[in-house]
Write a protein that holds these residues in place. Sequence first.
Motif, mmCIF file in Angstrom:
data_model
loop_
_atom_site.group_PDB
_atom_site.id
_atom_site.type_symbol
_atom_site.label_atom_id
_atom_site.label_comp_id
_atom_site.label_asym_id
_atom_site.label_seq_id
_atom_site.Cartn_x
_atom_site.Cartn_y
_atom_site.Cartn_z
ATOM 1 N N ALA A 147 0.830 -1.208 0.000
ATOM 2 C CA ALA A 147 0.000 0.000 0.000
ATOM 3 C C ALA A 147 0.865 1.259 0.000
ATOM 4 O O ALA A 147 0.566 2.238 -0.680
ATOM 5 C CB ALA A 147 -0.938 -0.004 1.201
ATOM 6 N N SER A 148 1.951 1.230 0.759
ATOM 7 C CA SER A 148 2.823 2.406 0.835
ATOM 8 C C SER A 148 3.468 2.715 -0.512
ATOM 9 O O SER A 148 3.526 3.873 -0.932
ATOM 10 C CB SER A 148 3.901 2.195 1.903
ATOM 11 O OG SER A 148 3.341 2.224 3.196
ATOM 12 N N VAL A 149 3.958 1.681 -1.206
ATOM 13 C CA VAL A 149 4.618 1.965 -2.482
ATOM 14 C C VAL A 149 3.612 2.367 -3.556
ATOM 15 O O VAL A 149 3.954 3.101 -4.487
ATOM 16 C CB VAL A 149 5.480 0.766 -2.954
ATOM 17 C CG1 VAL A 149 6.619 0.523 -1.983
ATOM 18 C CG2 VAL A 149 4.657 -0.479 -3.158
ATOM 19 N N ARG A 150 2.370 1.932 -3.435
ATOM 20 C CA ARG A 150 1.351 2.397 -4.374
ATOM 21 C C ARG A 150 1.102 3.901 -4.193
ATOM 22 O O ARG A 150 0.924 4.641 -5.158
ATOM 23 C CB ARG A 150 0.045 1.623 -4.191
ATOM 24 C CG ARG A 150 0.086 0.197 -4.726
ATOM 25 C CD ARG A 150 -1.271 -0.460 -4.609
ATOM 26 N NE ARG A 150 -1.228 -1.866 -4.946
ATOM 27 C CZ ARG A 150 -1.303 -2.357 -6.181
ATOM 28 N NH1 ARG A 150 -1.422 -1.521 -7.194
ATOM 29 N NH2 ARG A 150 -1.259 -3.650 -6.398
ATOM 30 N N ILE A 151 1.066 4.338 -2.936
ATOM 31 C CA ILE A 151 0.895 5.769 -2.666
ATOM 32 C C ILE A 151 2.083 6.547 -3.222
ATOM 33 O O ILE A 151 1.929 7.600 -3.844
ATOM 34 C CB ILE A 151 0.746 6.002 -1.157
ATOM 35 C CG1 ILE A 151 -0.602 5.442 -0.675
ATOM 36 C CG2 ILE A 151 0.853 7.484 -0.807
ATOM 37 C CD1 ILE A 151 -0.761 5.454 0.822
ATOM 38 N N ILE A 152 3.289 6.035 -2.987
ATOM 39 C CA ILE A 152 4.498 6.702 -3.485
ATOM 40 C C ILE A 152 4.489 6.750 -5.008
ATOM 41 O O ILE A 152 4.834 7.769 -5.618
ATOM 42 C CB ILE A 152 5.744 5.994 -2.936
ATOM 43 C CG1 ILE A 152 5.877 6.268 -1.432
ATOM 44 C CG2 ILE A 152 7.001 6.434 -3.676
ATOM 45 C CD1 ILE A 152 6.874 5.396 -0.729
ATOM 46 N N SER A 153 4.063 5.664 -5.637
ATOM 47 C CA SER A 153 4.005 5.640 -7.102
ATOM 48 C C SER A 153 3.001 6.653 -7.628
ATOM 49 O O SER A 153 3.264 7.350 -8.621
ATOM 50 C CB SER A 153 3.622 4.233 -7.589
ATOM 51 O OG SER A 153 3.550 4.192 -8.993
ATOM 52 N N GLN A 154 1.856 6.751 -6.969
ATOM 53 C CA GLN A 154 0.860 7.737 -7.399
ATOM 54 C C GLN A 154 1.413 9.149 -7.283
ATOM 55 O O GLN A 154 1.175 9.998 -8.144
ATOM 56 C CB GLN A 154 -0.414 7.604 -6.571
ATOM 57 C CG GLN A 154 -1.531 8.506 -7.083
ATOM 58 C CD GLN A 154 -2.714 8.560 -6.148
ATOM 59 O OE1 GLN A 154 -2.553 8.549 -4.933
ATOM 60 N NE2 GLN A 154 -3.910 8.623 -6.703
ATOM 61 N N SER A 155 2.160 9.417 -6.220
ATOM 62 C CA SER A 155 2.750 10.732 -6.038
ATOM 63 C C SER A 155 3.745 11.037 -7.156
ATOM 64 O O SER A 155 3.745 12.133 -7.732
ATOM 65 C CB SER A 155 3.443 10.806 -4.672
ATOM 66 O OG SER A 155 4.013 12.073 -4.469
ATOM 67 N N ILE A 156 4.585 10.057 -7.495
ATOM 68 C CA ILE A 156 5.590 10.253 -8.547
ATOM 69 C C ILE A 156 4.919 10.515 -9.890
ATOM 70 O O ILE A 156 5.245 11.475 -10.609
ATOM 71 C CB ILE A 156 6.517 9.028 -8.637
ATOM 72 C CG1 ILE A 156 7.369 8.897 -7.362
ATOM 73 C CG2 ILE A 156 7.406 9.101 -9.873
ATOM 74 C CD1 ILE A 156 8.128 7.586 -7.271
ATOM 75 N N LEU A 157 3.959 9.652 -10.253
ATOM 76 C CA LEU A 157 3.321 9.777 -11.566
ATOM 77 C C LEU A 157 2.486 11.047 -11.676
ATOM 78 O O LEU A 157 2.489 11.720 -12.709
ATOM 79 C CB LEU A 157 2.459 8.548 -11.833
ATOM 80 C CG LEU A 157 3.213 7.224 -12.005
ATOM 81 C CD1 LEU A 157 2.240 6.077 -12.177
ATOM 82 C CD2 LEU A 157 4.170 7.296 -13.180
ATOM 83 N N SER A 158 1.757 11.373 -10.606
ATOM 84 C CA SER A 158 0.923 12.586 -10.655
ATOM 85 C C SER A 158 1.781 13.831 -10.802
ATOM 86 O O SER A 158 1.456 14.738 -11.582
ATOM 87 C CB SER A 158 0.070 12.669 -9.388
ATOM 88 O OG SER A 158 -0.810 11.576 -9.292
ATOM 89 N N ALA A 159 2.884 13.890 -10.055
ATOM 90 C CA ALA A 159 3.772 15.043 -10.162
ATOM 91 C C ALA A 159 4.403 15.121 -11.550
ATOM 92 O O ALA A 159 4.476 16.200 -12.164
ATOM 93 C CB ALA A 159 4.854 14.958 -9.085
#
Length: 687
Positions: A147-159
């Motif tokens: 779950a944590s890396v999914r959140i981090i991935s969303q942050s990277i891609l959205s930015a």
Amino acid sequence: MGLLRLVICWLLVCAPAQAGTLTQAELARRFPAPLTVGDKAADVPAWPLFKQDGTAMELVGYAFESADLAPVPGFAGVPPNLLVVIDPKGTFLDVAVLSQHEPVFLEGLGEAPLHDFVQQYRGRSLGQGITVGGGKGSLDGVSKATASVRIISQSILSAALKVARARLGFAQGRDPGRVGRILPDRFVPLSLQQMLDAGLVRHVRVRNGDVERLFAGGAGAGLDAQVLAHPDDIFIDVWVAWASVPAVGRNLLAPRTWNRLQGRLEPGDHALLVLTAGPHAIAGDDFVRGSVPRGIVLRQDRLPVEMRDLDIEPRLADGVHLPADEMLLLRVIGQAGLDPARALDFALPVTRSKGIVYPERITREIAFPYQLPAAYYVAPEAAAPAWQASWKARRVELAVLGVALALLAGALWQQRRLVANARRFAWLRRAWLLFTIGFIGYAAQAQLSIVNLTGIVQALRAGRGLDYLLFDPLTVALWAFVLVSLFIWGRGTFCGWLCPFGALQEFAGLAGQALRLPQVSVRRVLDARLKRVKYGVLAAILLAAAWAPAQADRLVELEPFKTAITLNFVRGWTYVAYAVGLLLGATVVNKAFCRYLCPLGAALALLGRVRMLDWIPRRAECGAPCQTCRHRCSYNAIAPRGQVDYEECFQCMECVVIHASDEQCAPRILERKRNRSIPIVSMDGRA
């Protein structure tokens, strides 16, 4: 409690939000020569990176912090902050962790798996539809931290998408893989007039008077004498068509031009044909083939999309006659996310100058839309929220948890049947606690924690939403059940049945009894004072979460849940010693941590005051004179007068077992004795 709420609300309003921390000087140290860090862009917080290429400075990419563009909060309520670098084509050059507060990476696993995870972005393109743990071609996740890396991935891609949209012409926030798809086999022979009627070719005629009206009432009005003298003359005729659509390109272009066009387009690219006639030109005499024409602008969803000349001299098909002075074939790269299912907005900038020495330039736009008919594309599927992948991936565990919680709720609702047989109830309870430890704790990783609450506090403090919680579906489902149970039974349902660490402590207590260790019974007055400690711990943690998040990260370590359950005791020795020490203490003092220190238990006790039922059965004799349940309650949750303190009740149901037992309940024993009394009969047979 009311005062605590007021203090927290005040802190939520006053506390500042997190932002990026890097300066241009720091970036220069990270990207030394031959790279040069330019000034931060005005429209998006990103720094351009250049390198010397002969006499010119070549753009290498853009560097930016994810917290500035996509502050997606993690499970501590604080967004991870990552340094991201993408090149002009939207390919990731580097991703590095600047700061993060994810509990699973702070200790135990450490940050090494996270650093390994973000390195996988190097060389991947935004146009690939990057996913985590989705099979072949996706990023590898991190065990115990999905779950944590999914959140981090969303942050990277959205930015990255925001920067690509603002600086590279990419589509705003849309997944480039979720756009309409041109139908390559949809072709029917059509004449030019039929294409115009069908909307495949858009024709716009602009007269001089139309242009003058654009400038009316402003500084640019009346500056063009030719326009004023001949208001009905043509200013420009424009024809626009989606040339890469077979029904357009094959009918409108000569076969040789069509074939050349197909050879120049990469998968996902689009080509647009623009023809103009009239005195106003969109390319101009200084136009260089292969560049971006300044005289025409394309937007979709109000966002600019770059069109670059393909350097193909277009020729029209036989029978297609258009009085065009200019013909351009323009490419839109696939990474831009141009969506055939959505309207295109074209604009022709018209600029006038006022003054001689330092002329004022006034620009207006001739705007017109273009919509590809629906018969020539396949509409995209609705984009699913990023967290839905987590729910789909864990649907089996969710089903198991859902069935288990339904069984527990049914059993607790039918408490008389549940405790009818004391021996059977004891074994059923132990079996359930083993399920809580094994499945809810270690398998599903659904140990509820005070970190869940501090994360909410910090997210609200920064004005962010709570969508991040949905990335951990088991925790959300369990919280939903616990919140409902608070209204019915109070705190005890979670603390007594669903807390994995609480279950470990209960088994530790049983082990202590089996080993005949001396059981410490804390005196009632001291016990009452010690129980207040957890409320002080709760207040300190929540205040720190709102005012000093770094301190909150330290204070939440008073909870041993992460060490004992999330990380399975694989952690620094001080944390392991603390958790093991609490379990050893539970062998002689029943659930000492839960009763005296647990901040989550304190929060649930406060929330449990909304309980609707006094569900523990009582008799008139309870407390006066009978004291059996009070003496048998190892939590000291029953007052001398027989009242139950539900805020301190762990729903072990020992008192309910006693109440239903003919062998343990003193009033029932006395009642049975009365019913079994033998009448005295005289010698003459009279009573």
